[in-house]
Design an enzyme around this catalytic site. Structure first.
Site, PDB file in Angstrom:
ATOM      1  N   GLY A   6      32.387  -2.097  -9.859  1.00 30.85           N
ATOM      2  CA  GLY A   6      31.201  -1.503  -9.264  1.00 30.85           C
ATOM      3  C   GLY A   6      31.382  -0.986  -7.850  1.00 30.85           C
ATOM      4  O   GLY A   6      30.486  -0.334  -7.306  1.00 30.85           O
TER       5      GLY A   6
ATOM      6  N   GLN B  28       9.673  -1.359   5.126  1.00 34.81           N
ATOM      7  CA  GLN B  28       9.975  -2.671   5.711  1.00 34.81           C
ATOM      8  C   GLN B  28      10.323  -2.456   7.184  1.00 34.81           C
ATOM      9  O   GLN B  28      11.437  -2.720   7.618  1.00 34.81           O
ATOM     10  CB  GLN B  28      11.115  -3.349   4.960  1.00 34.81           C
ATOM     11  CG  GLN B  28      10.796  -3.641   3.504  1.00 34.81           C
ATOM     12  CD  GLN B  28      11.889  -4.421   2.820  1.00 34.81           C
ATOM     13  OE1 GLN B  28      12.411  -5.399   3.348  1.00 34.81           O
ATOM     14  NE2 GLN B  28      12.267  -3.989   1.619  1.00 34.81           N
TER      15      GLN B  28
ATOM     16  N   LYS C 112     -10.269   0.955   1.669  1.00 34.72           N
ATOM     17  CA  LYS C 112      -9.850   0.037   0.608  1.00 34.72           C
ATOM     18  C   LYS C 112      -9.345  -1.258   1.214  1.00 34.72           C
ATOM     19  O   LYS C 112      -9.130  -1.359   2.424  1.00 34.72           O
ATOM     20  CB  LYS C 112      -8.742   0.679  -0.230  1.00 34.72           C
ATOM     21  CG  LYS C 112      -7.429   0.839   0.542  1.00 34.72           C
ATOM     22  CD  LYS C 112      -6.353   1.526  -0.253  1.00 34.72           C
ATOM     23  CE  LYS C 112      -5.065   1.604   0.574  1.00 34.72           C
ATOM     24  NZ  LYS C 112      -4.008   2.359  -0.069  1.00 34.72           N
TER      25      LYS C 112
END
Length: 313
Positions: A40, A99, A194
């Site tokens: 990988g 983030q 909201k």
């Protein structure tokens, strides 16, 4: 023109966009190979000389996010070690941008970590579009050119020649973006109030502004799971809006997003190609606008040491 040679390279994240940028500039994509070993690990090979060149690496860090980030970092490192004069990371979509702050104790600030990694790898400059939080520009110790997607979306709606328009922000945080689009197309604005009881879950409380009998355009920087924007559209129709369009710069479209959009009241969903969309993540009522001309113009201006901000003045 600058005396430095301009070269465009890309990883696997959005090769079609990189090709479009190259065609717009009249420049062929640089010769490179991105491979993976059996375990990988990523292998990058630069198959042409880049010594002294002005390099632009087109690589949004969209899904698969971590693979695309590593491709970008390794390619920058390879180009730096091959004596490129300047390397600009062109990241139409900046992954981990949501983030960007500590919401709870012991949270990481991953958007800052990303900036550190890109700088450490050897990038001299970054070009990106519609950061989820514009303050992320300050996470970098190198120049950042932050391009807005609103002008591209605005041109599309101008061609539609709508009457009696209202631009709707799906939350309070998107008011600046909604106002920018509204000013460009001559519309009023409304805001959906909201609350979020938990991540990726929202409840519509109120709609602030005049929208009854009008064509509503909901705008956001990202459509991810599409829960918020489809709920907002339903609320607008139930409260008297004539019809509703959705638009965003970054079509992340994860999880149930496609199903939600397909079953929604939206007449059309307009997105850009900062993130590539395959057949499984496309809809008949989805329109994809290209950001290649905008990124191409920005690249030319950076290469020639001209103002990028004048593109939008």
């Amino acid at each position: 023109m600058s005396s430095k040679e301009l070269k465009i390279f890309c990883g696997n994240a959005n090769r079609e966009l990189a090709r479009e940028i190259g065609e717009y500039l009249g420049v062929s994509l640089g010769e490179s190979k991105v491979k993976r070993f059996q375990d990988g690990e990523i292998s990058i090979a630069i198959d042409e000389s880049v010594r002294g060149a002005d390099i632009f690496v087109v690589q949004p860090t969209c899904a698969p996010t971590n693979d695309n980030i590593m491709e970008l970092l390794i390619m920058i490192d390879a180009l730096k070690r091959a004596s490129a004069r300047r390397i600009t990371a062109v990241m139409p979509y900046y992954g981990y941008a949501r983030q960007e702050r500590k919401a709870r104790a012991r949270d990481p600030i991953t958007a800052k970590l990303m900036a550190n990694l890109i700088t450490t790898a050897g990038a001299d400059r970054v070009v990106t579009m519609d950061l989820h939080a514009p303050a992320i520009q300050g996470f970098f110790d190198i120049p950042v050119d932050h391009l807005p997607g609103v002008p591209i979306l605005a041109e599309y709606f101008k061609e539609k020649d709508f009457l009696d328009l209202v631009v709707v922000s799906p939350d309070l945080g998107g008011v600046t973006r909604a106002r920018s689009l509204a000013e460009r197309i001559g519309a009023s604005i409304a805001i959906i109030d909201k609350r979020r009881p938990e991540p990726n879950v929202s409840e519509i409380m109120h709609v602030i502004g005049e929208f009854k009998g009008k064509t509503a355009i909901m705008i956001d920087d990202i459509i991810d799971t599409a829960g918020t924007i489809t709920q907002g559209a339903q609320a607008l129709i139930e409260r008297g809006a004539k019809e509703v369009y959705a638009c965003c710069t970054h079509p992340v479209l994860s999880g149930p997003a496609i199903e939600r959009l397909e079953n929604s009241v939206f007449k059309e969903v307009i997105v850009t190609n900062t993130i590539p969309l395959d057949a499984e993540r496309s809809l008949p009522k989805m329109k994809v606008l290209s950001v290649a001309p905008l990124l191409g113009e920005a690249i030319v201006r950076i290469h020639e040491d001209l103002s990028v901000s004048k593109l939008f003045s």
